[in-house]
Design a protein around this motif. Structure first.
Motif, PDB file in Angstrom:
ATOM      1  N   TYR A   1       4.112   1.589  -0.993  1.00 57.67           N
ATOM      2  CA  TYR A   1       4.776   1.799  -2.287  1.00 57.67           C
ATOM      3  C   TYR A   1       3.788   2.435  -3.269  1.00 57.67           C
ATOM      4  O   TYR A   1       4.132   3.340  -4.026  1.00 57.67           O
ATOM      5  CB  TYR A   1       5.301   0.483  -2.863  1.00 57.67           C
ATOM      6  N   SER A   2       2.546   1.947  -3.245  1.00 59.12           N
ATOM      7  CA  SER A   2       1.537   2.518  -4.139  1.00 59.12           C
ATOM      8  C   SER A   2       1.354   4.004  -3.862  1.00 59.12           C
ATOM      9  O   SER A   2       1.256   4.810  -4.791  1.00 59.12           O
ATOM     10  CB  SER A   2       0.179   1.828  -3.955  1.00 59.12           C
TER      11      SER A   2
ATOM     12  N   HIS B   1       0.991  -4.066  -8.888  1.00 63.55           N
ATOM     13  CA  HIS B   1       1.823  -4.252 -10.067  1.00 63.55           C
ATOM     14  C   HIS B   1       1.576  -5.632 -10.627  1.00 63.55           C
ATOM     15  O   HIS B   1       1.491  -6.600  -9.876  1.00 63.55           O
ATOM     16  CB  HIS B   1       3.299  -4.154  -9.693  1.00 63.55           C
TER      17      HIS B   1
ATOM     18  N   GLY C   1      -6.793   1.107  -4.231  1.00 66.84           N
ATOM     19  CA  GLY C   1      -5.334   1.152  -4.257  1.00 66.84           C
ATOM     20  C   GLY C   1      -4.836   0.636  -5.586  1.00 66.84           C
ATOM     21  O   GLY C   1      -5.571   0.660  -6.578  1.00 66.84           O
ATOM     22  N   SER C   2      -3.600   0.176  -5.602  1.00 67.88           N
ATOM     23  CA  SER C   2      -3.056  -0.304  -6.863  1.00 67.88           C
ATOM     24  C   SER C   2      -2.194  -1.537  -6.648  1.00 67.88           C
ATOM     25  O   SER C   2      -1.840  -1.863  -5.520  1.00 67.88           O
ATOM     26  CB  SER C   2      -2.257   0.813  -7.545  1.00 67.88           C
TER      27      SER C   2
ATOM     28  N   TYR D   1       0.848  -1.207   0.000  1.00 70.35           N
ATOM     29  CA  TYR D   1       0.000   0.000   0.000  1.00 70.35           C
ATOM     30  C   TYR D   1       0.879   1.251   0.000  1.00 70.35           C
ATOM     31  O   TYR D   1       0.566   2.249  -0.653  1.00 70.35           O
ATOM     32  CB  TYR D   1      -0.885   0.096   1.253  1.00 70.35           C
TER      33      TYR D   1
ATOM     34  N   LEU E   1       1.460  -0.765 -13.721  1.00 73.89           N
ATOM     35  CA  LEU E   1       0.678  -0.460 -12.525  1.00 73.89           C
ATOM     36  C   LEU E   1      -0.806  -0.523 -12.887  1.00 73.89           C
ATOM     37  O   LEU E   1      -1.203  -0.087 -13.969  1.00 73.89           O
ATOM     38  CB  LEU E   1       1.064   0.941 -12.050  1.00 73.89           C
TER      39      LEU E   1
ATOM     40  N   GLU F   1       4.250   5.914  -5.141  1.00 73.67           N
ATOM     41  CA  GLU F   1       4.288   5.964  -6.609  1.00 73.67           C
ATOM     42  C   GLU F   1       3.463   7.105  -7.167  1.00 73.67           C
ATOM     43  O   GLU F   1       3.747   7.613  -8.244  1.00 73.67           O
ATOM     44  CB  GLU F   1       3.826   4.629  -7.203  1.00 73.67           C
TER      45      GLU F   1
ATOM     46  N   VAL G   1      -4.334  -9.166  -2.473  1.00 76.63           N
ATOM     47  CA  VAL G   1      -3.883  -8.041  -1.657  1.00 76.63           C
ATOM     48  C   VAL G   1      -5.042  -7.332  -0.962  1.00 76.63           C
ATOM     49  O   VAL G   1      -4.961  -7.024   0.220  1.00 76.63           O
ATOM     50  CB  VAL G   1      -3.095  -7.028  -2.516  1.00 76.63           C
ATOM     51  N   TYR G   2      -6.119  -7.101  -1.698  1.00 73.62           N
ATOM     52  CA  TYR G   2      -7.139  -6.183  -1.169  1.00 73.62           C
ATOM     53  C   TYR G   2      -8.408  -6.845  -0.642  1.00 73.62           C
ATOM     54  O   TYR G   2      -9.330  -6.154  -0.234  1.00 73.62           O
ATOM     55  CB  TYR G   2      -7.493  -5.133  -2.231  1.00 73.62           C
TER      56      TYR G   2
END
Lengths: 333, 250, 95
Positions: A97-98, C28, C25-26, A95, C8, A101, C42-43
């Motif tokens: 790093y995001s 990779h 969020g994001s 989270y 991304l 970025e 992740v989410y």
């Protein structure tokens, strides 16, 4: 804290006054969030990128000392909880790093900075986890200290950072309880277990206090980051809050703190504590903690051993795109 | 004297625990941060399955052994997991291929077990089947990317496949213990899953441009307690605290 | 030893039936399939989701904050778009 190295390195000077600067500061003062595309002073961008990426690096390196004990956790319940917790730390690193970025630095660049030794991470993860009690201590104290720091960061002026911190704080509430429960089981257990708990507290107490960074009288950073509402409390304020919250919890466990000067100050209502050995702090930050080299070696190994996997994933994605284009071209004919 | 149902449940539990343990070794060391989280999720699924199965096994046995007594206080010869799952993680390709070979079996297996006449096993299986469906999905995608990625990833994936293939036969074996349970509608007859497993594996390998190894000699013995050297080291890690501090509560 | 950046992706999750997808969020990932799985891993570890969208971050076109006045200010004066602008006698009741 997880970004304590900031305190000791070059400080971002406020940029020359300008109309834009003033407008920016007015927004921050009004508690409005700054978003990625908004104008911001270069120094704000730089400071935040460094702070958030250091925070992310700390989460990632922090997986290692606890990860040591996933395979050796003493019960299946503890094993599942520890695995979930270390996994959460990976998630928190992600989270963060995001969030970083969004300021224009790629994750790859940030990882390179960590692996080349250019970027710092919290000194605390350069201490070894020698017994199971260390896992209890990390949850109770290291996460406890982290939470002290992170709760105010949920109101940080930079939107993506604040939102990441809200998510992290929500997820982290189980970490500290998990650690304290481990300590409780040890302290209610056999004399050997109790001793294991005490010995771990003796080793970790001072390094944990160092997590909050240099004493206020020795750190000049606070002005700018406070004005920008990145930081809302000083190092010493947070440290004191942590000590006040933690000492009674330790006494409940029947443990003693390795500080002869620790006593409740009747006048202030706070716990006074002894002098921190700042030479140790500086030494560990500079690279000479017990595990600095080992931690970096492990991170580098994971990165290097994974290079062919990342390449394969990208190569496949390229091939698939090319195939889709070819199929599309054929269909169009 | 172990009853067949106890042995059977223990086999399922041990297999889940040892594979979960293996996957947990990756967390913090994966090639991509996103994959650290994926390993964590798969490991937690498996450890969760193991816990439910151990608890049930302890109840069947009736000797007041709980999940931890069963996981932490049996030596290797008493462990009943498949040899496949105790094989070392190796590189990322080896871990993915191992997971593919197992999950492609476990997914239909739990699907069939969810219709078991034994209600407890059926309930545990009904939860596990969804978990294993995702494992199949995730590791299939990775197998395809490794196989059809670069020359190096292809070579590594093919090598992992060759190395692990001899451990796939054991999944389909049926001994006396299981035969009786199969006849009573409690255990699953793995022979009925062979075609499904073959199809999943063949489809994934084809898309991954990998070659299915020839069925040669198949290693066997894990489910009756004859293991590879690796299990002893896993247990040395896993059981260390319980062994060093007998009787302590954690 | 700089390696190629992996793309991304922005992640959107529908947390409950009936709600819209919300940005969370994001991640990779090299391609869309892996991005979707990464987003799941992740989410949604705590049961946060019923549906996931992933969108290449590079595919998003955003308004420029510098255009804020031009883009969003003009609507402030159009108060006749809001129901409270109009008077209806109380006797008529709720409308």
């Amino acid at each position: 804290m997880y970004t304590q190295a900031l305190n000791t390195r070059d400080q971002a000077a406020p940029s020359a006054d300008s109309e834009q600067d003033a407008r920016f500061q007015a927004r921050v003062d009004a508690e409005l969030k700054i978003e990625p595309n908004d104008w911001m002073p270069e120094a704000y961008r730089r400071t935040l990128t460094r702070q958030i990426s250091q925070h992310a690096h700390s989460e990632i390196v922090g997986m290692l000392p606890e990860g040591n004990w996933i395979t050796r956790a003493p019960t299946l319940k503890r094993k599942a909880a520890l695995l979930a917790k270390v996994q959460d730390e990976g998630g928190h690193g992600l989270y963060l790093y995001s969030a970083a970025e969004t300021l224009g630095t790629s994750r790859e660049e940030m990882v390179d900075q960590l692996l080349s030794g250019k970027a710092k991470y919290s000194s605390i993860f350069n201490y070894p986890t020698l017994t199971w009690a260390d896992i209890g201590i990390i949850g109770w104290l290291v996460d406890g200290a982290a939470i002290m720091n992170q709760i105010p960061l949920c109101r940080c002026s930079y939107g993506p950072y604040a939102r990441a911190m809200i998510r992290i704080c929500k997820e982290e509430s189980f970490h500290q309880r998990q650690g304290y429960e481990i300590m409780l089981a040890l302290c209610r257990g056999t004399p050997e277990q109790k001793q294991m708990a005490q010995e771990a507290l003796n080793r970790w107490w001072w390094p944990v206090l160092m997590m909050f960074g240099p004493s206020d009288k020795d750190s000049q950073h606070t002005d700018t980051t406070t004005r920008w509402k990145i930081k809302r409390f000083t190092n010493d304020e947070l440290r004191q809050k942590f000590v006040d919250a933690t000492v009674p919890q330790g006494h409940y466990l029947g443990l003693t703190f390795p500080d002869p000067a620790l006593r409740l100050n009747e006048k202030t209502g706070h716990w006074d504590y002894g002098e921190i050995d700042w030479s140790e702090f500086k030494r560990v930050i500079a690279g000479d903690g017990p595990c600095n080299r080992q931690r970096m070696k492990q991170r580098r190994a994971a990165h290097e051993n994974g290079a062919w996997v990342r390449e394969a994933a990208l190569a496949y994605a390229e091939k698939r795109k090319a195939r889709e284009r070819a199929a599309y071209a054929e269909a169009a004919e | 004297m172990e009853t067949p149902l106890f042995t059977y449940t223990l086999r399922l539990a041990d297999t889940a625990l040892i594979l979960g343990h293996r996957l947990s070794e990756w967390v913090g060391h994966a090639p991509i941060l996103e994959e650290d989280l994926a390993f964590g999720n798969m490991g937690l699924d498996l450890i969760g399955q193991a816990r439910s199965l151990y608890t049930y096994a302890g109840e069947i046995e009736g000797l007041r052994r709980d999940e931890d007594a069963l996981a932490y206080l049996r030596d290797a010869p008493a462990y009943r997991n498949l040899l496949l799952v105790e094989q070392p993680n190796g590189d990322f390709a080896a871990t993915m291929i191992r997971q593919l070979l197992y999950a492609a079996f476990a997914h239909p297996y739990f699907g069939a077990l969810s219709k078991s006449k034994d209600e407890r096993l059926a309930a545990i299986a009904a939860k596990a089947v969804k978990e294993m469906a995702y494992h199949v999905r995730h590791v299939s995608e990775w197998t395809i990317r490794l196989g059809d990625g670069t020359d190096e990833s292809h070579r590594r994936a093919q090598a992992a496949l060759e190395e692990l293939w001899p451990y796939t036969g054991e999944m389909f074996e049926v001994d006396r213990v299981e035969r009786a349970l199969i006849e009573r509608g409690i255990a699953v007859d793995p022979a009925t899953l062979r075609a499904i497993w073959d199809r999943t594996i063949d489809e994934v390998l084809e898309e991954a441009t990998l070659t299915r190894p020839r069925d040669g000699f198949m290693q066997s013995g894990g489910r009756s307690g004859r293991h590879s050297e690796h299990l002893g080291f896993i247990l040395a890690d896993l059981q260390f605290l319980q062994r060093a501090y007998p009787g302590a509560t954690w | 030893m700089t390696e190629k950046n992996s793309p991304l992706w922005e992640v959107f999750i529908r947390s409950r039936n009936g709600l819209a997808h919300r940005h969370v969020g994001s991640v990779h990932a090299a391609d869309a399939t892996m991005a979707l799985q990464a987003a799941r891993d992740v989410y949604t570890r705590r049961g946060e989701g019923l549906s996931i969208w992933v969108v290449p971050s590079a595919a998003i076109t955003a308004s420029d904050p510098a255009d804020k006045d031009m883009m969003f200010e003009p609507t402030a004066s159009k108060i006749y778009r809001h129901p409270t602008f109009y008077e209806v006698p109380e006797e008529v009741g709720h409308m």
